[in-house]
Motif scaffolding. Sequence first.
Motif, PDB file in Angstrom:
ATOM      1  N   THR A 101       0.820  -1.213   0.000  1.00 41.42           N
ATOM      2  CA  THR A 101       0.000   0.000   0.000  1.00 41.42           C
ATOM      3  C   THR A 101       0.855   1.265   0.000  1.00 41.42           C
ATOM      4  O   THR A 101       0.386   2.335  -0.383  1.00 41.42           O
ATOM      5  CB  THR A 101      -0.935   0.032   1.224  1.00 41.42           C
ATOM      6  OG1 THR A 101      -0.155  -0.028   2.432  1.00 41.42           O
ATOM      7  CG2 THR A 101      -1.905  -1.148   1.198  1.00 41.42           C
ATOM      8  N   ASP A 200      -3.958   5.671  11.625  1.00 37.79           N
ATOM      9  CA  ASP A 200      -4.715   4.531  11.098  1.00 37.79           C
ATOM     10  C   ASP A 200      -5.517   4.952   9.865  1.00 37.79           C
ATOM     11  O   ASP A 200      -5.619   4.197   8.885  1.00 37.79           O
ATOM     12  CB  ASP A 200      -5.661   3.983  12.165  1.00 37.79           C
ATOM     13  CG  ASP A 200      -4.933   3.250  13.275  1.00 37.79           C
ATOM     14  OD1 ASP A 200      -3.753   2.910  13.096  1.00 37.79           O
ATOM     15  OD2 ASP A 200      -5.555   3.022  14.339  1.00 37.79           O
ATOM     16  N   GLU A 204      -5.071   3.628   5.971  1.00 30.33           N
ATOM     17  CA  GLU A 204      -6.227   3.015   5.312  1.00 30.33           C
ATOM     18  C   GLU A 204      -6.521   3.660   3.954  1.00 30.33           C
ATOM     19  O   GLU A 204      -6.911   2.970   2.998  1.00 30.33           O
ATOM     20  CB  GLU A 204      -7.464   3.120   6.210  1.00 30.33           C
ATOM     21  CG  GLU A 204      -8.711   2.456   5.669  1.00 30.33           C
ATOM     22  CD  GLU A 204      -8.585   0.947   5.548  1.00 30.33           C
ATOM     23  OE1 GLU A 204      -9.288   0.371   4.678  1.00 30.33           O
ATOM     24  OE2 GLU A 204      -7.810   0.327   6.300  1.00 30.33           O
ATOM     25  N   PRO A 210     -12.427   3.083  -1.116  1.00 30.37           N
ATOM     26  CA  PRO A 210     -13.337   2.106  -1.728  1.00 30.37           C
ATOM     27  C   PRO A 210     -14.242   2.827  -2.727  1.00 30.37           C
ATOM     28  O   PRO A 210     -14.724   3.927  -2.451  1.00 30.37           O
ATOM     29  CB  PRO A 210     -14.148   1.572  -0.536  1.00 30.37           C
ATOM     30  CG  PRO A 210     -13.378   1.966   0.680  1.00 30.37           C
ATOM     31  CD  PRO A 210     -12.646   3.218   0.340  1.00 30.37           C
ATOM     32  N   THR A 212     -17.372   2.891  -3.692  1.00 28.90           N
ATOM     33  CA  THR A 212     -18.759   2.581  -3.359  1.00 28.90           C
ATOM     34  C   THR A 212     -19.497   3.896  -3.187  1.00 28.90           C
ATOM     35  O   THR A 212     -18.884   4.961  -3.169  1.00 28.90           O
ATOM     36  CB  THR A 212     -18.860   1.770  -2.064  1.00 28.90           C
ATOM     37  OG1 THR A 212     -18.487   2.624  -0.952  1.00 28.90           O
ATOM     38  CG2 THR A 212     -17.938   0.548  -2.089  1.00 28.90           C
ATOM     39  N   TYR A 216     -16.541   6.811   2.535  1.00 24.31           N
ATOM     40  CA  TYR A 216     -16.027   7.247   3.843  1.00 24.31           C
ATOM     41  C   TYR A 216     -16.604   6.410   4.971  1.00 24.31           C
ATOM     42  O   TYR A 216     -15.928   6.145   5.964  1.00 24.31           O
ATOM     43  CB  TYR A 216     -16.301   8.736   4.045  1.00 24.31           C
ATOM     44  CG  TYR A 216     -15.776   9.565   2.895  1.00 24.31           C
ATOM     45  CD1 TYR A 216     -14.404   9.689   2.665  1.00 24.31           C
ATOM     46  CD2 TYR A 216     -16.640  10.185   2.002  1.00 24.31           C
ATOM     47  CE1 TYR A 216     -13.918  10.420   1.596  1.00 24.31           C
ATOM     48  CE2 TYR A 216     -16.164  10.923   0.929  1.00 24.31           C
ATOM     49  CZ  TYR A 216     -14.806  11.036   0.728  1.00 24.31           C
ATOM     50  OH  TYR A 216     -14.314  11.752  -0.341  1.00 24.31           O
ATOM     51  N   ASP A 218     -17.281   3.255   4.590  1.00 26.01           N
ATOM     52  CA  ASP A 218     -16.537   2.003   4.476  1.00 26.01           C
ATOM     53  C   ASP A 218     -15.165   2.122   5.131  1.00 26.01           C
ATOM     54  O   ASP A 218     -14.687   1.191   5.784  1.00 26.01           O
ATOM     55  CB  ASP A 218     -16.377   1.618   3.010  1.00 26.01           C
ATOM     56  CG  ASP A 218     -17.709   1.284   2.351  1.00 26.01           C
ATOM     57  OD1 ASP A 218     -18.660   0.975   3.091  1.00 26.01           O
ATOM     58  OD2 ASP A 218     -17.795   1.349   1.123  1.00 26.01           O
ATOM     59  N   VAL A 219     -14.512   3.284   4.951  1.00 22.71           N
ATOM     60  CA  VAL A 219     -13.228   3.524   5.615  1.00 22.71           C
ATOM     61  C   VAL A 219     -13.414   3.526   7.128  1.00 22.71           C
ATOM     62  O   VAL A 219     -12.630   2.920   7.870  1.00 22.71           O
ATOM     63  CB  VAL A 219     -12.614   4.861   5.147  1.00 22.71           C
ATOM     64  CG1 VAL A 219     -11.438   5.261   6.027  1.00 22.71           C
ATOM     65  CG2 VAL A 219     -12.171   4.750   3.691  1.00 22.71           C
ATOM     66  N   ALA A 221     -15.663   2.026   8.879  1.00 25.55           N
ATOM     67  CA  ALA A 221     -15.895   0.665   9.358  1.00 25.55           C
ATOM     68  C   ALA A 221     -14.596  -0.126   9.410  1.00 25.55           C
ATOM     69  O   ALA A 221     -14.381  -0.931  10.329  1.00 25.55           O
ATOM     70  CB  ALA A 221     -16.912  -0.034   8.459  1.00 25.55           C
ATOM     71  N   ALA A 222     -13.705   0.118   8.444  1.00 21.97           N
ATOM     72  CA  ALA A 222     -12.451  -0.631   8.376  1.00 21.97           C
ATOM     73  C   ALA A 222     -11.527  -0.317   9.545  1.00 21.97           C
ATOM     74  O   ALA A 222     -10.756  -1.182   9.979  1.00 21.97           O
ATOM     75  CB  ALA A 222     -11.741  -0.349   7.059  1.00 21.97           C
ATOM     76  N   ILE A 223     -11.589   0.919  10.052  1.00 21.00           N
ATOM     77  CA  ILE A 223     -10.691   1.298  11.153  1.00 21.00           C
ATOM     78  C   ILE A 223     -11.448   1.476  12.464  1.00 21.00           C
ATOM     79  O   ILE A 223     -10.888   1.989  13.437  1.00 21.00           O
ATOM     80  CB  ILE A 223      -9.913   2.588  10.813  1.00 21.00           C
ATOM     81  CG1 ILE A 223     -10.856   3.776  10.598  1.00 21.00           C
ATOM     82  CG2 ILE A 223      -9.030   2.374   9.593  1.00 21.00           C
ATOM     83  CD1 ILE A 223     -10.131   5.107  10.410  1.00 21.00           C
ATOM     84  N   ASP A 224     -12.721   1.067  12.480  1.00 22.47           N
ATOM     85  CA  ASP A 224     -13.556   1.139  13.678  1.00 22.47           C
ATOM     86  C   ASP A 224     -13.621   2.582  14.202  1.00 22.47           C
ATOM     87  O   ASP A 224     -13.348   2.852  15.371  1.00 22.47           O
ATOM     88  CB  ASP A 224     -13.017   0.204  14.774  1.00 22.47           C
ATOM     89  CG  ASP A 224     -14.030  -0.006  15.893  1.00 22.47           C
ATOM     90  OD1 ASP A 224     -15.233   0.193  15.642  1.00 22.47           O
ATOM     91  OD2 ASP A 224     -13.610  -0.356  17.016  1.00 22.47           O
TER      92      ASP A 224
END
Length: 258
Positions: A101, A200, A204, A210, A212, A216, A218-219, A221-224
């Motif tokens: 990444t 974090d 990400e 993403p 979609t 934002y 989705d991002v 959710a990915a990093i809680d």
Amino acid sequence: MERVDADLSRLDRAIINAFQGGFPVTSRPFEPAAATLSDRGIEVTGSELCDRVRRLDADGVLSRFGALVNAEAIGGAASLVAMHAPPDRYDEVAETVNGFTEVAHNYEREHPHLNMWFVVSVADHPDPGKDGDDRVREVLEEIEAATGQPTYNLPKQQEFHVGAKFLLDGPVSDGDLDLSDRGPSAHPVDRETLTPAERDLVVEIQGGLPITETPYADVAAAIDADVEWVIETITRFNEAGKVRRVGVIPNHYALGYT
């Protein structure tokens, strides 16, 4: 890199011209982006626009979609790197390198030995005793281990900001759309270093968002994290120069640029 024989529609050309910077940072960004294109005579819905950006990305017309992070401004580092990829393994090595990444761009160049050149961009080092340059060296060690090829690190000595856009014949030919003001206002902070949560977030998003209708979220959710915090933080980074721009990043080879 293989040249992509891109067959671009009028909508595709509008997307590439309009959104190389200034994409909305809102909960559903494709909706205001689509509305603005419709105001310019390009009738498209938010869902259709999202689908088309996803297809352009999958077809290789875009290098990626998202935020272009200014590594130095967040305490990180960016470095140009050269390496040799054996011709019979070139695609394999390129895929391995691009799987990191931290690799922002990768180009094939004509050279008797150093035929692969890429840019490594990292956030500040998670270890307080180390800096971004240390993290670059660690990434290069990982790339060498994964590819079996040595790397040649060429750190930047001086920056010249070109701000180039790769524009096409078609709608929005001036590339003059800027929808970065469509999101919430951001509150500046009086510090240069990143918090662990901000780091974090950078890790990400540095490889792209993403594609979609709710990138934002989705991002988040990915990093809680809370989606409103993600939106506000990216907006603040954009205003402070920690993010250079948010939008589509074209693969200029696919557009016919050499």
